[in-house]
Design a protein around this motif. Sequence first.
Motif, PDB file in Angstrom:
ATOM      1  N   ARG A  81       2.563  28.121 -37.867  1.00  0.00           N
ATOM      2  CA  ARG A  81       2.938  27.912 -39.273  1.00  0.00           C
ATOM      3  C   ARG A  81       3.070  29.242 -40.003  1.00  0.00           C
ATOM      4  O   ARG A  81       3.999  29.419 -40.800  1.00  0.00           O
ATOM      5  N   ARG A  84       6.428  30.666 -39.132  1.00  0.00           N
ATOM      6  CA  ARG A  84       7.519  29.911 -39.754  1.00  0.00           C
ATOM      7  C   ARG A  84       7.626  30.251 -41.233  1.00  0.00           C
ATOM      8  O   ARG A  84       8.730  30.398 -41.774  1.00  0.00           O
ATOM      9  N   GLU A  85       6.477  30.390 -41.897  1.00  0.00           N
ATOM     10  CA  GLU A  85       6.506  30.708 -43.319  1.00  0.00           C
ATOM     11  C   GLU A  85       6.960  32.140 -43.567  1.00  0.00           C
ATOM     12  O   GLU A  85       7.663  32.418 -44.541  1.00  0.00           O
ATOM     13  N   SER A 140      -0.566  25.694 -34.125  1.00  0.00           N
ATOM     14  CA  SER A 140      -0.328  24.959 -35.378  1.00  0.00           C
ATOM     15  C   SER A 140       0.308  23.592 -35.175  1.00  0.00           C
ATOM     16  O   SER A 140       0.477  22.845 -36.132  1.00  0.00           O
TER      17      SER A 140
END
Length: 213
Positions: A81, A84-85, A140
């Motif tokens: 995550r 990705r962020e 994640s």
Amino acid sequence: MDLSQFRREYLRGGLSRSNLNSDPVLQFTEWFEQAQNIEIADPTAMILATVGSGGQPHQRTVLLKYYDEKGFVFFTNFESRKAREIKENARVSLLFVWLDLERQVMINGTAAKVSTAESARYFMTRPKESQMAAWVSSQSHILSSRQMLLQKFDEMKRKIGEGKVPLPSFWGGYRVAPVEIEFWQGRQNRLHDRFLYTRNGASNEWTIERLAP
């Protein structure tokens, strides 16, 4: 549960402008070495805050692996995550909390992937079990059971045997290039000392300002 009376005073010392290095990376090094010298547990642990396109912040603890004037480096799964962020919004924040010294350091900046060669150099220094763990953890993502994770790990150990573990294509490092670094020193009566270094984009020099606690 009422925790309003749970408190303590910060009495270890103060921080003045005259004691600060003009270079925040050198100032960080001074504080980091002091944290090491008193044997603080996990002095490289830092909280990484990211915000994706939806606007919801997320935080987690990662480990600083090395740093220099170009930035602060950590490693992770590129499918996690946090990764990705970062892809959606490269602006991140790091926070070191060294409570035994009553200190915090906050670093705001932009994160970018390091080169594959740089990631490989670090990956080869990891214990073999940690190298294999990078392969088996879909970081994640939802996991049906711990037993399945351990089963994948055992399968990986049998597959690799005495051989070398290759660098996963989905794993590597990020370097956070700082634009702001704040040094916080706890003081009595909550009148803490805070100094903010801000990078001047044009000259690449740093300005230093004292902030109210």
